[in-house]
Design an enzyme around this catalytic site. Sequence first.
Site, PDB file in Angstrom:
ATOM      1  CD  GLU A 184       0.765   7.827   1.732  1.00 58.23           C
ATOM      2  OE1 GLU A 184       0.112   7.806   0.682  1.00 58.23           O
ATOM      3  OE2 GLU A 184       1.972   7.914   1.726  1.00 58.23           O
ATOM      4  CG  HIS A 188      11.916   2.921  -2.672  1.00 60.65           C
ATOM      5  ND1 HIS A 188      12.058   3.529  -1.739  1.00 60.65           N
ATOM      6  CD2 HIS A 188      11.000   3.530  -3.620  1.00 60.65           C
ATOM      7  CE1 HIS A 188      11.280   4.767  -1.713  1.00 60.65           C
ATOM      8  NE2 HIS A 188      10.810   4.744  -2.846  1.00 60.65           N
ATOM      9  CD  GLU A 236       0.727   9.808  -5.644  1.00 57.93           C
ATOM     10  OE1 GLU A 236      -0.335  10.131  -5.754  1.00 57.93           O
ATOM     11  OE2 GLU A 236       1.184   8.730  -6.349  1.00 57.93           O
ATOM     12  CG  ASP A 252       6.129   7.203  -3.455  1.00 53.18           C
ATOM     13  OD1 ASP A 252       5.570   8.283  -2.876  1.00 53.18           O
ATOM     14  OD2 ASP A 252       5.386   6.359  -3.890  1.00 53.18           O
ATOM     15  NE  ARG A 293       1.661   2.868  -5.837  1.00 58.83           N
ATOM     16  CZ  ARG A 293       1.029   2.668  -4.939  1.00 58.83           C
ATOM     17  NH1 ARG A 293       1.496   2.898  -3.646  1.00 58.83           N
ATOM     18  NH2 ARG A 293      -0.301   2.317  -4.873  1.00 58.83           N
ATOM     19  CG  ASP A 303       3.271   5.206   0.840  1.00 61.21           C
ATOM     20  OD1 ASP A 303       3.264   4.809   1.909  1.00 61.21           O
ATOM     21  OD2 ASP A 303       2.277   4.867   0.078  1.00 61.21           O
ATOM     22  CE1 TYR A 357       5.068   2.595  -0.775  1.00 62.18           C
ATOM     23  CE2 TYR A 357       6.764   3.142  -2.611  1.00 62.18           C
ATOM     24  CZ  TYR A 357       5.591   3.408  -1.676  1.00 62.18           C
ATOM     25  OH  TYR A 357       4.747   4.698  -2.573  1.00 62.18           O
TER      26      TYR A 357
END
Length: 701
Positions: free
Chosen positions: A23, A359, A100, A98, A315, A96, A313
């Site tokens: 990203e 995570h 999203e 997750d 989030r 990433d 990570y």
Amino acid sequence: MLNITRQRSNKCQQRKKNLVIVESPSKAKTIEKYLGRTYKVVASLGHIRDLPKSKMGVDLENDYEPHYISIRGKGDTIKNLRKEAKKAKKVYLASDPDREGEAIAWHLSYLLGLDPKDQNRVVFNEITKDAVKNAFKTPRSIDMTLVDAQQARRILDRLVGYSISPLLWQKVKKGLSAGRVQSIALSLIIKREQEIKAFEPEEYWSIDSEFKKGRSKFKAAFYGVNNKKMKLPNNDKVQEVLKKIDPKADFDITEVKRRERKRYPAPAFTTSSMQQEANKTLNFRTRKTMMAAQQLYEGINIGKEGTVGLITYMRTDSTRISEVAKHETSLFIHDEFGAEYAATKPRKGKMPEGAQDAHEAIRPSSVLRTPESIKEYLNKDQFRLYNLIWSRFVASQMTPEVSDTMTVKIEQNGVQFRANGSKTKFEGFTKVYKTNKDKDNVLPNLEEGDQVQLVTNNPNQHFTQPPARYSEATLIKALEENGVGRPSTYAPTLDTIQRRYYVKLESKHFEPTELGEIVNEIIYDFFPDIVNIDFTAGLEKDLDSIEEDKEDWVKVVDRYYKPFAKELAKAQEQIEKVQIKDELAGFNCEICGSPMVVKMGRYGKFFACSRFPDCRNTQAIVKEIGVTCPKCHQGQIIERKSKRGRLFYGCSRYPDCDFVSWDKPIARECPVCHSYLIEKKIKGGKQIVCPNGDYEETPQK
């Protein structure tokens, strides 16, 4: 000739590289270094496909089918990605880890003509050499349950936002918006403000005393009479108590209790707890915390090691720690502090209801990279946040702090005082992670039957305080406790309600604006489900069920949208146009003589001429606090703001009188020097003090 052609073809095939799409550019540089020459790593620069901004983009008649388009301005990026993908040996999608990130990978596979069932999706929780290389050994296909969960959230948010927002534009004013999480955040702030306005303070008193045994002095507080705890609602009750004691006579120690107390460390950070702690201890706004955390995760050049991701990570709502990280940290604690500091079975943090546990908790990618060892490579914000994350994580793997506590009862003529003391016997985790609770309060060696003397008695008047307004930290905590939103939503939510001027941040606490109250009232009256905490928390659980392949995303969207559509039709008919009329200021324009009015601007209210734009005269609104200037005794003390937006207090007669104070003056005199008193903000409350240092009252929580 045929063999030569085949050889050339094979050489071309050998020269082809594997393409990895991430990203961000900084992440791309770090990963390319780890993977070596056979890989090329490029960045998509975030999302490349989304619902259109100009229209709803969701087909309500055909199972809420979304109409995705390439994001404006991403044309060159998409063109470059297609070009690189065409000449690549294999394409890996490493966005990433997750929901999203999974959706971004899915959108990339569509635009690049890849099969989402191919084993081309790579995920890792930390950007370190071992983690990245291991991830590429086990690529998987795109997880469509994650994609569907994200898609359901995006579509529902679009249906709600693009339905209510035009209604607010039409009935209130242009530029407004409404959404599921932001509406609840606004509602919480307004409910708290209503509680504050409805609050009626109650008077109560305390008697704070000082005793001595020999040369050792210690503090105690009034407890009660004849072994019963007693409240002191007014000064009359205080005087009744004081009349019962003889200040010149000895007091008896009637009870001494000694105990050993253990205090355990908090678990490693989740996104929410990191945001809260950074706000409280580092004074970081939520957006600032997440920006610094993103940089630490994506990679920093730390000299000989090169660029490396310093944390896992950022989030996550899990407090889980990998066995590898636990083992490395245990060895580090043994070597650095000693075996007695390493916990054999570290406590597991309680997972919040609905946590995904996808995570690990936020931790350093290697505990061996101590904050001091890499300080020179980090900017100030990065270092302070890394130090906080590292310390919290190491502490979570350490033994508890052990303290000796002592509770003493002091009595004379049936009147009892109590003193509490503590002394740290073993530091445990506090050797690494200090908190405000780490101060010792040591009492002299007292035994039952001892006698002590009274040094001073200080009766203090107090008033119960209303509940505190939400800060960024406490609002995030409230949202999390109610199961509203997810780690990634908190920062943009707080940013949105401020940008729309629904709330303002005063002295680090949220206050609703008039506009915010109008919008909240409309949503509360016509869209009750939107501000219903249980309703929104239920949606989060349903999104988790989609991710776990227990629910179909179309059915979930349908279940929530159909009742909302009925509310929307009713609202369009019944909401009357709200006219925010300009309030008269009560004086005329000094330039043209027309009445001045109160206007609402980006940074709050201000005075402006009613003939605008013909007359552009404006004035700042000053707020008097009801205190006469202690310097000139003529002007009034008013609130002002510095260039950086910090609140201070000055005389209304400035520049004729230059009185200024960062702390709020109050309309009382110091009983010692007869100067003015100020209300000083301290951690956890406020305190009335003399600016000359001659007098101070017990802090109010």
